[in-house]
Motif scaffolding. Sequence first.
Motif, short mmCIF file in Angstrom:
data_model
loop_
_atom_site.label_atom_id
_atom_site.label_comp_id
_atom_site.label_asym_id
_atom_site.label_seq_id
_atom_site.Cartn_x
_atom_site.Cartn_y
_atom_site.Cartn_z
N ALA A 128 -78.99 66.19 4.40
CA ALA A 128 -79.83 66.11 5.60
C ALA A 128 -81.15 66.80 5.30
O ALA A 128 -81.19 67.79 4.57
N ARG A 129 -82.20 66.26 5.89
CA ARG A 129 -83.54 66.82 5.69
C ARG A 129 -84.27 66.81 7.03
O ARG A 129 -84.42 65.76 7.65
N ALA A 130 -84.67 67.99 7.47
CA ALA A 130 -85.47 68.12 8.69
C ALA A 130 -84.79 67.49 9.90
O ALA A 130 -85.44 66.83 10.72
N VAL A 131 -83.47 67.68 10.01
CA VAL A 131 -82.71 67.09 11.12
C VAL A 131 -82.48 68.12 12.22
O VAL A 131 -82.72 67.84 13.40
N ALA A 132 -81.99 69.30 11.86
CA ALA A 132 -81.64 70.32 12.85
C ALA A 132 -81.43 71.65 12.14
O ALA A 132 -81.23 71.68 10.91
N PRO A 133 -81.47 72.77 12.87
CA PRO A 133 -81.11 74.05 12.26
C PRO A 133 -79.69 73.99 11.69
O PRO A 133 -78.85 73.22 12.17
N LEU A 134 -79.43 74.81 10.67
CA LEU A 134 -78.17 74.74 9.96
C LEU A 134 -76.96 74.94 10.86
O LEU A 134 -75.92 74.31 10.66
N GLU A 135 -77.07 75.82 11.86
CA GLU A 135 -75.90 76.07 12.70
C GLU A 135 -75.48 74.83 13.47
O GLU A 135 -74.29 74.61 13.71
N ARG A 136 -76.43 73.96 13.83
CA ARG A 136 -76.08 72.70 14.48
C ARG A 136 -75.67 71.65 13.45
O ARG A 136 -74.70 70.92 13.64
N ALA B 141 -82.54 82.68 6.31
CA ALA B 141 -82.37 83.07 7.71
C ALA B 141 -81.46 82.10 8.44
O ALA B 141 -80.58 82.51 9.22
N GLU B 142 -81.63 80.80 8.19
CA GLU B 142 -80.77 79.80 8.84
C GLU B 142 -79.32 79.96 8.39
O GLU B 142 -78.40 79.80 9.20
N LEU B 143 -79.12 80.29 7.13
CA LEU B 143 -77.76 80.49 6.63
C LEU B 143 -77.11 81.65 7.34
O LEU B 143 -75.94 81.58 7.74
N ALA B 144 -77.85 82.73 7.53
CA ALA B 144 -77.31 83.89 8.24
C ALA B 144 -77.01 83.56 9.70
O ALA B 144 -75.96 83.93 10.23
N GLU B 145 -77.91 82.84 10.34
CA GLU B 145 -77.72 82.48 11.75
C GLU B 145 -76.54 81.54 11.95
O GLU B 145 -75.91 81.53 13.02
N ALA B 146 -76.24 80.75 10.94
CA ALA B 146 -75.13 79.80 11.04
C ALA B 146 -73.78 80.44 10.77
O ALA B 146 -72.75 79.76 10.89
N GLY B 147 -73.75 81.72 10.44
CA GLY B 147 -72.51 82.40 10.09
C GLY B 147 -71.35 82.16 11.04
O GLY B 147 -70.25 81.81 10.59
N PRO B 148 -71.52 82.33 12.36
CA PRO B 148 -70.40 82.12 13.28
C PRO B 148 -69.83 80.70 13.24
O PRO B 148 -68.61 80.51 13.30
N GLY C 91 -64.12 77.69 8.65
CA GLY C 91 -63.41 78.20 7.48
C GLY C 91 -63.97 77.70 6.16
O GLY C 91 -63.22 77.33 5.26
N VAL C 92 -65.31 77.70 6.03
CA VAL C 92 -65.91 77.18 4.80
C VAL C 92 -65.50 78.04 3.61
O VAL C 92 -65.21 79.23 3.74
N ARG C 93 -65.46 77.42 2.45
CA ARG C 93 -65.03 78.13 1.25
C ARG C 93 -66.13 79.01 0.67
O ARG C 93 -65.87 80.11 0.18
#
Length: 217
Positions: free
Chosen positions: A130-138, A163-170, A176-178
Amino acid sequence: MGIAREVFGDALPVAEQYAEFLSGPGVERGLIGPREVDRLWERHLINCAVVAEAIPAAASVVDIGSGAGLPGLVLAIVRPDLDITLLEPLLRRTTFLDEAVGMLKLGNVTVLRGRAEEHAGKLTVDVATARAVAPLERLAGWALPLLRPGGELLALKGERAAAELAEAGPVLDRFGVRSTELLQVGRGKVDPPTTLVRVVAGARAPRRAPGSRKRSS
């Protein structure tokens, strides 16, 4: 064009056809901004093509929110071994993609109209892009249900990748990602190199409670 020749190899004439289609009908139909034409190769085509460095041989790939075909159509051109699905909800964009696939005679591409969440349980692939679709958490919530266990989400991100990776943590915890990591591909070919967030899928459904994540970076 020296770098383009290095990246696309024998597929360069096909990439040139696609570039012409993007700079003509793509601009006319609002899929590419007019200001992007002068930087189409470096900012879009080569930037997307180098993602192929991170994709294993003969993988099945879904490009979520494919739009004008970036990166999915570019990957199909540079990597004919890949089985690519361009997933896009808007009719005018799927029409454009169908025309491009037909014109370029790409037998390894399927254009599918719809949203990712509509195809969970129906479509299962090795890799989601995906490219420029949505923030990582979505994006993760849409992509992970499409991946086989061990499959990978490769999201093209810019300066806010970490930053997006950190925000997507929850969200990643619940699925249960590896593992997760930041990658840079295309060194010496694009400046700056293309930044990817790689998320490796675990179980098919959210199972872990928040706080129990297993991640690497």
